[in-house]
Motif scaffolding. Structure first.
Motif, short mmCIF file in Angstrom:
data_model
loop_
_atom_site.label_atom_id
_atom_site.label_comp_id
_atom_site.label_asym_id
_atom_site.label_seq_id
_atom_site.Cartn_x
_atom_site.Cartn_y
_atom_site.Cartn_z
N SER A 1 27.11 -5.03 -24.14
CA SER A 1 26.55 -3.94 -24.94
C SER A 1 25.04 -4.04 -25.06
CB SER A 1 27.19 -3.96 -26.34
OG SER A 1 26.87 -5.17 -27.01
N ASN A 2 24.55 -5.28 -25.20
CA ASN A 2 23.09 -5.47 -25.27
C ASN A 2 22.44 -5.06 -23.95
OD1 ASN A 2 23.23 -6.44 -27.89
ND2 ASN A 2 23.41 -8.58 -27.23
N ASN A 3 23.07 -5.42 -22.85
CA ASN A 3 22.52 -5.02 -21.55
C ASN A 3 22.52 -3.51 -21.38
OD1 ASN A 3 22.11 -7.70 -20.85
ND2 ASN A 3 24.13 -7.90 -19.86
N GLN A 4 23.60 -2.88 -21.84
CA GLN A 4 23.66 -1.43 -21.74
C GLN A 4 22.58 -0.77 -22.59
OE1 GLN A 4 27.66 -0.37 -22.79
NE2 GLN A 4 28.54 -1.17 -20.85
N GLN A 5 22.37 -1.35 -23.79
CA GLN A 5 21.32 -0.79 -24.65
C GLN A 5 19.94 -0.95 -24.01
OE1 GLN A 5 21.67 -2.64 -28.46
NE2 GLN A 5 23.62 -1.61 -28.96
N ARG A 6 19.73 -2.12 -23.42
CA ARG A 6 18.45 -2.33 -22.75
C ARG A 6 18.27 -1.36 -21.58
NH1 ARG A 6 18.41 -8.99 -22.42
NH2 ARG A 6 18.21 -9.34 -24.70
N MET A 7 19.33 -1.16 -20.81
CA MET A 7 19.24 -0.24 -19.69
C MET A 7 18.99 1.18 -20.16
SD MET A 7 19.44 -1.95 -16.90
CE MET A 7 19.75 -0.59 -15.77
N SER A 8 19.67 1.56 -21.24
CA SER A 8 19.46 2.91 -21.77
C SER A 8 18.04 3.08 -22.30
CB SER A 8 20.47 3.20 -22.88
OG SER A 8 20.29 2.29 -23.95
N GLN A 9 17.52 2.04 -22.96
CA GLN A 9 16.14 2.12 -23.44
C GLN A 9 15.17 2.19 -22.29
OE1 GLN A 9 15.59 -1.26 -25.96
NE2 GLN A 9 16.90 -0.46 -27.62
N LYS A 10 15.47 1.42 -21.24
CA LYS A 10 14.60 1.43 -20.07
C LYS A 10 14.62 2.81 -19.39
CE LYS A 10 13.71 -1.04 -15.76
NZ LYS A 10 14.15 -2.16 -14.88
N ASN A 11 15.81 3.38 -19.29
CA ASN A 11 15.92 4.72 -18.69
C ASN A 11 15.22 5.76 -19.55
OD1 ASN A 11 17.41 3.67 -16.57
ND2 ASN A 11 19.38 4.03 -17.62
N GLY A 12 15.35 5.63 -20.86
CA GLY A 12 14.67 6.56 -21.75
C GLY A 12 13.16 6.45 -21.63
N PHE A 13 12.69 5.20 -21.50
CA PHE A 13 11.25 5.00 -21.31
C PHE A 13 10.77 5.63 -20.00
CE2 PHE A 13 7.69 2.40 -19.76
CZ PHE A 13 6.78 2.59 -20.80
N THR A 14 11.56 5.51 -18.95
CA THR A 14 11.21 6.10 -17.65
C THR A 14 11.19 7.62 -17.73
OG1 THR A 14 12.22 4.21 -16.54
CG2 THR A 14 11.82 6.18 -15.22
N ASP A 15 12.16 8.20 -18.45
CA ASP A 15 12.20 9.65 -18.61
C ASP A 15 10.98 10.15 -19.36
OD1 ASP A 15 14.55 9.59 -17.22
OD2 ASP A 15 15.83 9.66 -19.04
N ASP A 16 10.59 9.39 -20.40
CA ASP A 16 9.41 9.79 -21.17
C ASP A 16 8.17 9.77 -20.30
OD1 ASP A 16 10.99 10.10 -23.36
OD2 ASP A 16 10.55 8.11 -24.22
N ASN A 17 8.05 8.77 -19.46
CA ASN A 17 6.89 8.71 -18.56
C ASN A 17 6.88 9.88 -17.58
OD1 ASN A 17 5.96 6.39 -19.76
ND2 ASN A 17 6.97 5.00 -18.29
N ASP A 18 8.10 10.19 -17.06
CA ASP A 18 8.19 11.32 -16.14
C ASP A 18 7.79 12.62 -16.83
OD1 ASP A 18 9.01 9.54 -14.23
OD2 ASP A 18 11.17 10.00 -14.48
N ASN A 19 8.27 12.78 -18.10
CA ASN A 19 7.92 13.99 -18.84
C ASN A 19 6.42 14.08 -19.10
OD1 ASN A 19 10.58 14.79 -18.89
ND2 ASN A 19 11.00 13.75 -20.85
N ARG A 20 5.86 12.89 -19.41
CA ARG A 20 4.42 12.86 -19.66
C ARG A 20 3.66 13.24 -18.39
NH1 ARG A 20 3.95 7.23 -23.17
NH2 ARG A 20 5.05 8.02 -25.03
N GLU A 21 4.05 12.70 -17.25
CA GLU A 21 3.37 13.01 -16.00
C GLU A 21 3.50 14.49 -15.66
OE1 GLU A 21 4.96 10.43 -13.14
OE2 GLU A 21 4.00 8.61 -13.94
#
Length: 544
Positions: free
Chosen positions: A506-526
Motif C-alpha cells: 500500500s505504501n508503494n502504491q501511494q508513492r507511485m500514485s503521488q509520483k504520477n500525480g506529480f508528473t501530471d502536475d508538471n505536464d499540466n504546468r508545461e
C-alpha cells in the motif's frame, strides 16, 4: 472489614506452671507483651492500646490492631519503614497492590499463629505472595500443605515436560545476529524440514512420506514370516556320513548349485554325488528384499542428512529418537557389509538366525509415530516421569510373588508345584489376574492362598496405576494446550507478515500514485506555459 479482639484471638486459660513463672512468664519478663503459643512459638505484642491500622489490599479493605502486626517481629508488616513506603496520607491507609486472599491468610496467621491457604489459590502464586509478606511456606498447616504442594509439584513437572519436549524436537530458528551465509540461512530451514513436520506444508508431506516407509519396512518384516511371502527352494545338503539314510542328512551350507560349505570348506557336489542329498527350505520373497533395500536407502540418507544439519550433533545422536533411528538402521547395514565381504555366509543357517534376531530392531521404527501422534510421546514420557511409581509397583509385586509362591509351594502337591521358583510364574499371572490355566491349585489350602494372591494383586495394582493415569492425563492435556498455543503463535506470525507485506504494497502504491500525480502536475504546468506563450505571441502579432 476484618477486626481483631483485644486478646489477639487467644481463647482459653493459660495454665500456670508449678513452682515459678514458667517459660511463658520468663519470656514476658524479657520481652514485654510476648507469649508462647501452643506450638512453642514466641508471639510478641508490642502495643497495649487499641490503635488500629487500615490496609487497602488490591481494593479490599482490612482493619486490624497495630499490635497484631508485631506478633512476628521479623515480618515486613512489623517494619515501620516498610509500612511508611505504602502509606497514603490523603486516605489514611496503607495501599498494597497484592492478592487480598493471601493477605487475609497472612493476617490470620499473625492473629492465631496458624497459616491456612485457600484451596482455590494456585500454589506458585501463594508462594510468591507469602515470600512478599515475609512468611516461609513451611509455616503452612498440614491440612493445607498437601494442596499447596500439589500445585507446585504439578508446575515443576509441566516445566520439565516443556523442556524435554523442546529438547527432543530440537527446533531451531534463524539467528539474525549471525553473518548472512548460505549455511546460517538454510541450516535451520533444512533441520526443521526433516525434524518438525508441522513447520511447513512440504515438511508435513515429507513426514507422511517417512511414515509410509516406516509402515512399509515393518510390513516387510512381518510379511517375511508368513507362508504367503515365502518361496520354496531346493538346496543340496552334504550327508554327515557315507550312509544315504535320510535320518543322517544334516543341514549343510550352500554356496551355489554345485558347491556346499561343510566345516568351512568348499566341497564340489559333483565329486561327492553319493554323499549329497537335497532339501526344500523356505526363503523370503524377492519383492521383500527389494522393499528392504529401498527402505534402507531412504532411512540411511535421511539419518545422514539430519546428522549433517543438526544444530547440536552430539545431542541428536544421544537423543531417544536419534538412538532409535541408528539402532533400527545398523542391523541392515551390518547384514549388507557381512554378505558383501563373505557371500558364502548367506547360506549359513547360524549366521542367518543371528541376523534375523537383529532385524527385530526394525520394530523400533514405529516410534517415529511420536512426531505425528502426541499421545504416543506422552505415553513414553509418562513412563519416564513415573519411574518412582513403577519402582513402587515392582516392589509390591516382588514382595507378593515371593510371599505367595512360598505359601503355594508348601500347601500344594509337589507334582503340581515343583519348586518355589517354579511357582513364581503362577504368582505373577495370578496377581495380575491373567490366569492362563497352565498352573492352578487343587488343594483347599492352595485355593485359599490363590484367592488371597489374586485379591492382593488387585490391591497392589490399584494403588499404583491411578498415579500413572493421573500423570498421563496431566501431561496429555498440557501438551494439547502447548500445541494449540504454538499453532496460534504461528498463525499470528503469518498474519503479521502478511499485514506487513500488505502495508508495504500500500505504501508503494501511494508513492507511485503521488509520483504520477506529480508528473501530471508538471505536464499540466508545461502545457499551460506553452498556451500562454502562444497567447502572448498572438497578441503581439495583432499589435503589429
Amino acid at each position: 472489614m476484618d477486626c481483631l479482639n483485644r486478646d489477639g484471638g487467644y481463647g482459653g486459660k493459660r495454665k500456670k506452671s508449678k513452682g515459678g513463672l514458667g517459660m511463658s512468664g520468663m519470656v514476658s519478663a524479657l520481652i514485654p507483651g510476648a507469649q508462647i503459643d501452643k506450638k512453642g512459638r514466641v508471639m510478641v505484642n508490642m502495643a497495649f492500646d487499641k490503635e488500629t491500622l487500615i490496609f487497602n489490599i488490591g481494593g479490599v479493605m482490612f482493619e486490624t490492631y497495630k499490635a497484631t502486626l508485631f506478633r512476628i517481629p521479623n515480618s515486613p508488616l512489623a517494619n515501620d519503614k516498610f509500612l511508611q513506603d505504602h502509606y497514603r496520607p490523603d486516605k489514611k491507609d496503607y495501599f498494597f497492590d497484592r492478592d487480598p486472599d493471601i493477605f487475609r491468610a497472612t493476617l490470620n496467621y499473625l492473629r492465631t499463629g496458624e497459616l491456612h491457604i485457600p484451596s482455590y489459590i494456585c500454589g506458585p502464586a501463594a508462594k510468591n505472595e507469602l515470600e512478599y509478606w515475609g512468611i516461609k511456606p513451611n509455616k503452612i498447616e498440614r491440612c493445607c500443605w498437601t494442596n499447596y504442594n500439589d500445585w507446585n509439584s504439578t508446575l515443576e513437572a509441566l516445566h520439565q515436560l516443556d523442556q524435554d519436549r523442546k529438547g527432543s524436537m530440537m527446533a531451531e530458528e534463524i539467528d539474525t545476529n549471525k553473518k548472512r551465509t548460505w549455511w546460517n540461512t538454510n541450516q535451520p530451514k533444512i533441520w526443521n524440514f526433516f525434524s518438525r513436520p508441522d513447520s511447513s506444508a512440504p515438511a508435513k508431506f515429507f513426514g507422511f512420506l517417512s511414515l509410509f516407509f516406516v509402515v512399509l519396512s515393518i510390513f516387510s518384516f512381518i510379511a517375511g514370516t508368513t507362508s504367503a511371502f515365502q518361496n520354496d527352494k531346493l538346496i543340496p545338503v552334504l550327508n554327515h556320513n557315507d550312509s544315504a539314510n535320510s535320518s543322517d542328512v544334516t543341514t549343510g551350507s550352500v554356496l551355489n548349485d554345485t558347491n556346499v560349505i561343510i566345516n568351512g570348506s568348499d566341497v564340489n557336489i559333483n565329486e561327492t554325488d553319493d554323499n549329497v542329498a537335497e532339501r526344500w527350505i523356505k526363503v523370503r520373497h524377492p519383492s521383500l528384499q527389494i522393499i528392504d533395500i529401498v527402505c534402507l536407502v531412504f532411512f540411511v540418507v535421511e539419518y545422514i542428512v539430519r546428522l549433517v544439519f543438526a544444530p547440536k550433533k552430539l545431542n541428536f545422536v544421544t537423543s531417544v529418537m536419534g538412538a532409535i533411528d541408528l539402532v533400527a538402521i545398523l542391523p541392515d547395514v551390518i547384514e549388507i557389509i557381512i554378505y558383501a565381504a563373505k557371500p558364502e555366509m548367506m547360506q549359513d543357517s547360524s549366521a542367518a538366525d543371528v541376523i534375523d534376531i537383529l532385524r527385530i530392531t526394525r520394530v523400533l521404527r514405529i516410534f517415529r509415530l511420536i512426531k505425528h501422534v502426541p499421545g504416543l510421546w506422552i505415553l513414553v514420557y509418562t513412563l519416564k516421569a513415573s519411574v518412582g511409581e513403577l519402582i513402587l509397583l515392582s516392589c509390591f509385586m516382588i514382595v507378593g510373588i515371593l510371599l505367595f509362591s512360598s505359601l503355594i509351594y508348601f500347601v500344594e502337591n509337589r507334582d503340581n508345584i515343583e519348586s518355589i521358583p517354579h511357582a513364581f510364574w503362577w504368582a505373577i499371572i495370578t496377581m495380575t489376574t491373567v490366569g492362563y490355566g497352565d498352573m492352578y491349585p487343587v488343594t483347599i489350602l492352595g485355593k485359599l492362598v490363590g484367592s488371597l494372591c489374586a485379591m492382593s494383586g488387585l490391591l497392589m495394582i490399584g494403588f499404583s496405576v491411578p498415579a500413572l493415569v493421573n500423570n498421563f492425563m496431566l501431561f496429555y492435556k498440557h501438551l494439547q494446550f502447548a500445541l494449540q498455543a504454538e499453532r496460534e503463535k504461528r498463525s499470528e506470525r503469518k498474519n503479521s507478515k502478511s499485514d506487513f507485506k500488505a502495508s508495504i504494497r500500500s505504501n508503494n502504491q501511494q508513492r507511485m500514485s503521488q509520483k504520477n500525480g506529480f508528473t501530471d502536475d508538471n505536464d499540466n504546468r508545461e502545457e499551460g506555459v506553452s498556451l500562454l506563450a502562444v497567447h502572448i505571441n498572438g497578441t503581439e502579432g495583432e499589435n503589429v
